[in-house]
Design an enzyme around this catalytic site. Structure first.
Site: not given
Length: 377
Positions: A152-154, A156, A269
Site C-alpha cells: 500500500l502507498d505510504k 494509504t 497510483h
C-alpha cells in the site's frame, strides 16, 4: 532621535549611541541621575525584556491554532513524523494493536497513515523493517520473519496482508496478480463523480510533468481523443499499462462525495489518477494529483475549507483520504471458505465525513455514530 517607548518599569529610550548626552535632550538632569543610581534597571533586565517583547511579537505573527480541526491536522502531521523516529519495537507493538485477523497462514494488520511499506531515500523506518520483531511478538523469539503479500502507498490506510512463510506469501501474491482478490477502497473526493457509478477503463503511463519543478507522475494514456467533434483513435504509448477501476458513489453533497472504488488492475497510483484525471474528482488530501503541472498543496473551494474548518494555508497538511476498506481472499490452504477482511476507518477520515456532511451506508452505522461524536468534540 527615536521616540520613547514604554516598558513595564517605565520609559526607556532608544538613543543614537552617543552616550548619556543624548538622553539629556529628552529628560531632565535629576531624572537621569536617579535612573543612573537605580539598580532596578540594568543591562541584564533590559535584555530580558527585549527578548520577551520579541517572543510576544513572534507569537502575534504566528498564532497558535485554537481551531479543533486544525489541531487535529497538526496532530496527524506530528504523528506521521513520530512514526519515522520511534524505536522498531514501539512500532511493532503498535501494529499488534491493529491486527484484524490472525491464523496459521496469515496476519492481517490495519496499516496506519504515513507509514511506508518499503525503505527508500529519506525513509528511516518502514513496515518491512519491523516484520521480524512483529513475528517474535506474536509467535515467540524463535519465529521466522513475516512476509509481505502486497503493498500500500505510504499515505494509504487499511487492510494489509502478511504471511508466515514464503510459500504462502507467493500464493497470496499470485492471487493478487491473477486478479482473484476483491479489493475495495473508500475515498473522499473533491467534486462528485458523474455518473454516480461506472467503470473507468483508461490506460495509465508515467510521464515527466513540465513545471517550475520537473517531476514524474502517472497520467492517463487514452486510446481516443476528440478532434473537431470527432473521436479519433490515438497511437498507444508502448509504456502505457491497462488500468480498470469500478466505482460507486455511496454518499454525496454538492461539492464532495464518499466513493467506493474497486480496482480490477493494480497499476501504481491507479485510483488517484482515474479519479483526478479521469473523473475530475481528486481525492481529498491528494497534493500530487490535484494539479498536473504543479507540486503544490491541493486547492480547495471556500465552501469546502469552511466545512472542514481550515484555512487554505493549512490545506497542505490534509492527509490523503484513501482507505483500503475491504479484501476478499479465496480459500487458502486447507480452508474451505473465503476470507472477508474489513478494516475500520481511521479517525481523521471519519471526522472529515462528518464535517462534509457525508453519510456512511447503514451497515456502518457504528462508525457513523463515531463521526458524530468526533464532530461534537
Amino acid at each position: 532621535m527615536a521616540a520613547p517607548r514604554w516598558s513595564a518599569s517605565g520609559p526607556w529610550i532608544r538613543g543614537n549611541g552617543q552616550g548619556c548626552g543624548s538622553l539629556f535632550t529628552l529628560v531632565s538632569k535629576p531624572f537621569c541621575a536617579a535612573a543612573a543610581a537605580s539598580t532596578a534597571i540594568n543591562a541584564q533586565r533590559l535584555a530580558e525584556k527585549l527578548r520577551a517583547q520579541k517572543r510576544e511579537q513572534d507569537t502575534k505573527k504566528e498564532p497558535v491554532s485554537t481551531n479543533a480541526v486544525q489541531r487535529r491536522v497538526q496532530e496527524i502531521v506530528r504523528f506521521t513524523r513520530q512514526l519515522q523516529r520511534v524505536h522498531p519495537n514501539v512500532l511493532a507493538k503498535a501494529l499488534t494493536r491493529g491486527i484484524l485477523h490472525q491464523d496459521k497462514n496469515l496476519v492481517v494488520i490495519n496499516k496506519p497513515y504515513g507509514l511506508p511499506v518499503h525503505g527508500g531515500p529519506g525513509v528511516q523506518l518502514c513496515i518491512t523493517d519491523v516484520l521480524p520483531i512483529l513475528a517474535k511478538m506474536l509467535h515467540g523469539h524463535k519465529a521466522e520473519p513475516l512476509h509481505l503479500c502486497h503493498r500500500l502507498d505510504k499515505e494509504t490506510t487499511g487492510v494489509m496482508v502478511l504471511a508466515w512463510d514464503k510459500d504462502m506469501a507467493h500464493q497470496v501474491q499470485e492471487l493478487f496478480r491473477t486478479r482473484q482478490v476483491v479489493k475495495k477502497y473508500w475515498a473522499i473526493t473533491v467534486h462528485v463523480p458523474m455518473p454516480s457509478a461506472g467503470v473507468v477503463d483508461i490506460p495509465i503511463v508515467e510521464k515527466e510533468a513540465q513545471g517550475q519543478q520537473q517531476h514524474h507522475k502517472m497520467t492517463l494514456s487514452p486510446s481516443y481523443r476528440m478532434d473537431d467533434g470527432k473521436m479519433v483513435k490515438v497511437r498507444r504509448s508502448r509504456n502505457a499499462q491497462v488500468a480498470v477501476t469500478q466505482y460507486q458513489v455511496l454518499s454525496s453533497t454538492l461539492s464532495s462525495a464518499l466513493v467506493e472504488l474497486q480496482p480490477i488492475t493494480g497499476i501504481k497510483h491507479q485510483l488517484r489518477v482515474h479519479l483526478s484525471f479521469g473523473l475530475d474528482c481528486p481525492i481529498l488530501g491528494d497534493h500530487k494529483y490535484s494539479d498536473w503541472n504543479r507540486l503544490a498543496p491541493q486547492k480547495l473551494s471556500v465552501g469546502t475549507l469552511k466545512k472542514l474548518g481550515l484555512e487554505q494555508s493549512k490545506a497542505r497538511y490534509i492527509p490523503l483520504h484513501l482507505h483500503a476498506r475491504q479484501l476478499i481472499l479465496p480459500a487458502l490452504g486447507s480452508g474451505k471458505e473465503e476470507l472477508n477482511l474489513v478494516c475500520k476507518l481511521p479517525r481523521f477520515f471519519v471526522h472529515s465525513l462528518h464535517r462534509l456532511r457525508l453519510e456512511m451506508p447503514n451497515e456502518d452505522q457504528n462508525e457513523n455514530n463515531e463521526a458524530k461524536c468526533l464532530g461534537a468534540q
